[in-house]
Design a protein around this motif. Structure first.
Motif, short mmCIF file in Angstrom:
data_model
loop_
_atom_site.label_atom_id
_atom_site.label_comp_id
_atom_site.label_asym_id
_atom_site.label_seq_id
_atom_site.Cartn_x
_atom_site.Cartn_y
_atom_site.Cartn_z
N ILE A 118 -0.45 1.76 11.73
CA ILE A 118 -0.50 3.20 12.06
C ILE A 118 -0.99 4.00 10.86
N LEU A 119 -0.43 3.70 9.67
CA LEU A 119 -0.87 4.41 8.46
C LEU A 119 -2.31 4.08 8.13
N THR A 120 -2.75 2.85 8.40
CA THR A 120 -4.14 2.48 8.13
C THR A 120 -5.09 3.29 9.00
N LEU A 121 -4.76 3.42 10.28
CA LEU A 121 -5.60 4.23 11.18
C LEU A 121 -5.55 5.71 10.81
N LEU A 122 -4.38 6.16 10.35
CA LEU A 122 -4.24 7.58 10.02
C LEU A 122 -5.07 7.96 8.79
N PHE A 123 -5.11 7.07 7.79
CA PHE A 123 -5.85 7.37 6.57
C PHE A 123 -7.25 6.79 6.56
N ALA A 124 -7.72 6.27 7.68
CA ALA A 124 -9.07 5.70 7.73
C ALA A 124 -10.15 6.73 7.42
N PRO A 125 -10.09 7.96 7.95
CA PRO A 125 -11.14 8.95 7.60
C PRO A 125 -11.15 9.28 6.10
#
Length: 510
Positions: A118-125
């Motif tokens: 979840i954190l990986t997807l959240l900070f992807a941008p």
């Protein structure tokens, strides 16, 4: 117990505590540990670091002050290599052995772990924007080098970038070693190499403790010669047999420089070319705690030459290691003899204590028996005195024998005493049966004619008759506790036998 030449009693409490901590970690002799702690100003951490990493043979400050001006080592090496010197053998025997530091990898608690999905997807941008800006500034720095020096004044660290861009997940030392062995078997197949599947520091400490040779193999998949070296040299049957030979005392540790621990080891050993093979051994000629690099084998090497270099380095250090082994064996034998002496002393002391305890118990039992015998004797004396006084007192209260004129109220009794004497006496018909018992008990007093009128009853004495009156035919025991008068129990006349009851108890005691 202190070793010879070292008096622990002269040390302060803090120094003794530091010495205890240092010997518990390093297992070094006290006579060698005390000088090392003194050189380290009794700092346990510095002493432990010097013990594992090795300390210089001389004082660094004094060596720096006495060192000559720096010269071009490359030029000097070239000239010395081309010009023979008559003292080459002396200089080679005196050359310093390169020290092998003890490398401690990154703690497991500091190993980076992968963030949740979840954190990986959240900070992807944000990561994408950061990557684009990083590439832009890197391209700009490549076009304009002054800008690169301006934004990174400390320069670039190729080793750091190499580690961070390798893409390998950092693990703890044990898992890293297991991963290397697994990848090695997947790449080159099953083998008989005895890899040490743990941290380099543990292999280093084990080799130092057991006086073994530590063979360090460092490979890099980026080098083209790595595969040929492993297949043709490292996995050759003669090299495998040489490493597995128990007489050679070799511990094999290998690593991939793309891993953090192996990269730190390569940096500490100054590796500039791969594949790299280094033989590390304890060097008592330098220091009692030092570890040095006995030989380096860099690049592809034929198996015969590889074994020859290792054997020559091992033979060079065989004599110092044999001396240390002999010294340790002697120390162990001395320690064992001392322990046996202490054990024998403890057993002797325990035997003496047990003997003293038994002797004390026997003395206590004897004293107790003597005390009980004395008490019984005194009690018997008191009982005899009270019994004599009671008999006199009771004899004074026995009624006189009635006259024969009043025959109706008289009971004639014939008594056979324990001494076979026969006594005939008349008793009043209404007399209690206890009167008859009292007459038998006090017969001697009555016959003596002593004056017993002033005798008092003994205080606190309870008299018990030690005999019973029995009619012989038919046998009937006239017990005192049944009560009644003489007439009721016996009749107008009777023949009675006095049977003693204390004879049975005396027989039982005998």
């Amino acid at each position: 117990m202190a070793d010879a030449g070292v008096d622990i009693a002269q040390l302060t409490e803090d120094q003794q505590l530091a010495l205890q901590q240092f010997t518990a970690v390093t297992d070094q002799n006290i006579k060698d540990a005390v000088p090392l702690l003194q050189r380290c100003q009794w700092n346990v951490q510095i002493a432990i670091a010097r013990f594992f990493d090795g300390e210089p043979a001389e004082d660094p400050v004094a060596a720096a002050a006495a060192a000559p001006p720096p010269q071009d080592s490359r030029r000097q090496e070239t000239l010395l290599a081309n010009i023979p010197s008559p003292r080459s053998s002396t200089s080679s025997s005196r050359r310093l052995i390169e020290s092998a530091p003890r490398v401690v990898p990154q703690p497991e608690s500091q190993v980076a772990t992968q963030a949740p999905l979840i954190l990986t997807l959240l900070f992807a941008p944000f990561n994408l924007v950061y990557s684009l800006f990083s590439k832009f500034f890197r391209f700009t720095g490549w076009l304009f080098p002054p800008l690169r020096r301006l934004f990174s004044p400390g320069g670039t660290n190729t080793g750091t970038s190499r580690r961070t861009t390798s893409g390998r997940k950092p693990l703890n030392p044990r898992d890293t070693a297991a991963r290397f062995v697994r990848e090695f078997e997947e790449e080159y197949g099953e083998n008989n190499l005895p890899f040490f599947e743990n941290a380099y520091a543990q292999a280093f400490d084990l080799a130092k403790k057991n006086l073994q040779f530590l063979l360090v193999i460092l490979v890099s998949p980026e080098h083209d010669e790595t595969a040929s070296f492993i297949r043709e040299t490292l996995l050759s049957q003669e090299v495998v047999d040489f490493i597995r030979n128990p007489d050679n005392n070799i511990i094999l540790w290998a690593g991939n420089v793309q891993d953090s621990e192996a990269y730190q080891v390569s940096s500490a050993l100054n590796c500039t070319k791969f594949p790299f093979s280094g033989l590390i051994v304890h060097t008592p000629q330098v220091s009692s705690t030092a570890m040095g690099v006995a030989t380096r084998i860099v690049g592809p090497t034929p198996p015969a030459q590889f074994i020859t270099k290792l054997r020559q380095a091992m033979q060079t250090h065989a004599e110092p290691l044999d001396r240390v082994r002999a010294q340790r064996t002697e120390q162990q034998a001395t320690r064992s003899i001392r322990q046996q002496q202490d054990s024998a002393y403890e057993r002797s002391l325990a035997t003496d204590r047990e003997r003293a305890r038994k002797k004390k118990e026997e003395a206590e039992l004897k004293a107790k028996a003597e005390k009980e015998a004395l008490e019984r004797e005194q009690a018997a004396e008191r009982h005899a005195q009270n019994l004599a006084q009671w008999r006199k007192w009771r004899a004074a209260s026995i009624a006189a024998e009635p006259a024969t004129a009043d025959a109706k109220d008289i009971v004639r009794i014939s008594l056979r005493m324990p001494n076979a004497e026969r006594i005939v006496r008349k008793f009043a018909a209404d007399a209690h049966i206890e009167e008859l018992y009292a007459f038998v008990e006090c017969y001697d007093i009555l016959q003596s004619g002593d004056d017993v009128s002033d005798v008092e009853e003994p205080e606190g004495f309870e008299h018990e008759y030690t005999f019973q009156l029995v009619s012989p035919m038919p046998r009937e025991v006239h017990e005192l506790k049944a009560g009644g008068t003489v007439r009721e129990r016996i009749g107008r006349s009777g023949n009675l036998i006095v049977e003693r009851l204390d004879l049975e108890s005396d027989d039982e005691e005998e």
